[in-house]
Design an enzyme around this catalytic site. Structure first.
Site, PDB file in Angstrom:
ATOM      1  N   GLU A  20      28.930  77.281 -17.724  1.00 20.83           N
ATOM      2  CA  GLU A  20      28.563  78.660 -17.963  1.00 20.83           C
ATOM      3  C   GLU A  20      29.750  79.483 -18.456  1.00 20.83           C
ATOM      4  OE1 GLU A  20      25.733  81.829 -15.596  1.00 20.83           O
ATOM      5  OE2 GLU A  20      27.011  80.457 -14.489  1.00 20.83           O
ATOM      6  N   ASP A  21      30.893  79.317 -17.808  1.00 22.44           N
ATOM      7  CA  ASP A  21      32.010  80.229 -18.050  1.00 22.44           C
ATOM      8  C   ASP A  21      33.037  79.718 -19.050  1.00 22.44           C
ATOM      9  OD1 ASP A  21      30.820  81.794 -16.187  1.00 22.44           O
ATOM     10  OD2 ASP A  21      32.152  81.224 -14.537  1.00 22.44           O
TER      11      ASP A  21
END
Ligand code: MN
Length: 500
Positions: free
Chosen positions: A94-95
């Protein structure tokens, strides 16, 4: 005082500030001593540390502190190496724009699957509509597909709550509320009592600050007194048990979790005098026979309060909880609750499904039979846990889709409603509200007008078009599968007949 974890009976003390990232510590807390497992976790540690190197938490700490803490908690729960590795990696997709294929190459299919599962769970945000909370819980359980995904998510949430003071205020409340209404109940369903209590207590002050302060005050006032009685009982009890030839494995003083005390206070007009289990003495014994014998010893020394003797060994609670409870007059005006259980029951009460998922030394993961249809529902999860208590064959069973026969439908506002497979827009309309059903004029599925007999699919966004003139058609009965819709349609038809 003592604490038990499935991995190591001496670890897992009450949660305090997490230690700073330390590879040796993580490896030490791992249950598995196999070199492959340790190498996997070690590589995941390095990968995560590197991937998050440029990012910081709101607290100003390196981001890696977060993924490390998540993994450390999973290790303390006794989870297997792949789950711990996935805990370290849970935020890299996600990051950090790392691709799932990269994870699969580096760490294998299973770790990649777990990380993707956690990432997927993160995309849904609960906005606090309580009537849909149950659907959201089921939805998350369905999306997770594997109980380990949920356990990683819960460990992730635990650390987020521990550092919530650094987050923006509006976001803080949303996260805490979501935890109270969605994640803590999931921890409860999975039988992980300790995690449920910690998640609730960490969220409590952010969601209900005034009630939190009041509960803290009440407990402070009463808690000290209670502890005094319990300590006295504890000393006499040890003598009496020794005389009777019973040797407890451990005794433990426990204070009720704050949020669950608050829930109870609400039911008793906030009158703390009516609550007998603010604190309790726990006695852990080798066998069930020892438990009943201990109860007998206690009742021969202290008079029990009528109606307060509970045999959850013979009749476990719905989530599988087992213990004997009794409340006694301590003889000096005090009252004390005593809980009696075996070590196995204790482990089960604190760690639930995690105790079963925990790495089994020597055995590793074993494959079992597929679960039958009767496990299609999460309410049966505890039943299922009980049935598998004596078996080592958990992993395959956990991957079974509990929700084969349910569909999850979104309202235009993003709320989730779960319906049986085969449900139509009319079922959906009645699930939203009886008035919406009764005034049904048509339905848009994913933005397109559709006929009323269309079968809904998971993930559909359904908007019901209503009309002012509410006319219920008997034909609708042919196109509904829920008893709720059927009941409302019949009632409306009945009313029309009377009017005619
Ligand atoms: Mn995270």
């Amino acid at each position: 005082m003592y604490a038990m974890s499935p991995a190591n009976p001496t670890l897992l003390s009450p949660r305090t500030k997490r230690p700073i990232p330390d590879r040796a510590l993580l490896l030490e807390r791992m249950k598995s001593r196999e070199s492959d497992d340790r190498a996997l976790v070690s590589r995941a540690y390095a990968f995560s540390e590197h991937a998050h190197a440029k990012r910081q938490r709101f607290s100003g700490e390196p981001y890696f502190v977060h993924t490390f803490s998540t993994a450390l908690y999973l290790a303390e729960l006794g989870m297997d190496a792949r789950t711990i590795a996935a805990g370290l990696l849970h935020d890299v997709l996600e990051d950090e724009e790392i691709r799932a294929a990269t994870l699969e190459n580096e760490f294998g299919k299973e770790v990649a699957f777990l990380v993707q599962g956690v990432t997927k769970l993160g995309t849904y945000k609960y906005r606090g509509l309580q009537r849909h909370a149950e659907s959201v819980r089921k939805f998350l359980l369905a999306v997770a597909k594997d109980a380990r995904v949920l356990i990683i998510k819960l460990a992730d949430r635990l650390h987020n709550l521990e550092t919530l003071e650094h987050v923006r205020e509006d976001k803080r409340r949303r996260i805490a509320l979501e935890t109270l209404e969605i994640y803590a109940p999931i921890a409860n369903r999975l039988g992980i009592g300790q995690l449920k209590g910690d998640l609730e207590d960490l969220s409590f002050p952010y969601v209900y600050p005034a009630e939190y302060a009041a509960t803290v005050g009440l407990r402070k006032q009463k808690g000290k007194e209670n502890q005094k009685y319990l300590e006295k009982v504890h000393r006499s009890l040890q003598k009496e048990l020794a005389t009777a030839g019973i040797r407890p494995l451990a005794t433990d003083y426990r204070e009720k979790h704050l949020y669950s005390l608050y829930q109870k206070l609400k039911r008793y007009d906030m009158d703390i005098e009516k609550i007998y289990d603010i604190a309790a003495l726990r006695i852990v014994l080798p066998t069930v026979a020892d438990c009943y014998q201990t109860l007998g010893v206690i009742h021969s020394v202290w008079r029990p309060l009528p109606g307060r003797i509970k045999d959850y060994i013979a009749s476990p609670k719905p989530n599988g909880y087992q213990s004997l409870h009794t409340t006694i007059f301590t003889g000096d005006g005090g009252i004390a609750e005593i809980q009696i259980r075996t070590a196995e029951m204790h482990r089960e009460a604190e760690f639930g499904i995690a105790a079963h998922l925990a790495y089994k030394e020597g055995a590793g993961w074993r494959h079992g039979k597929k679960l039958g249809k009767k496990y299609a529902w999460i309410a049966e999860l505890s039943e299922w846990q009980k049935n598998f208590r004596e078996s080592a064959e958990f992993l395959e069973n956990l991957k079974t889709d509990f929700f084969k026969d349910r569909v999850f439908i979104f309202t235009p506002h993003g709320d989730i409603i779960d319906l049986p497979d085969g449900a139509t827009p009319i079922d959906f309309a009645y699930a939203v509200h009886s008035d919406v059903g009764n005034c049904f004029a048509g339905a848009k599925i994913n933005g397109k007008l559709t006929s009323l007999e269309t079968k809904l699919k998971s993930g559909d966004i359904v908007e019901i078009v209503t009309k002012k003139q509410c006319i219920v058609s008997p034909k609708w009965l042919e196109h509904v599968t829920t008893s709720l819709a059927r009941k409302h349609i019949k009632a409306a038809l009945q009313r029309n007949k009377k009017r005619a």
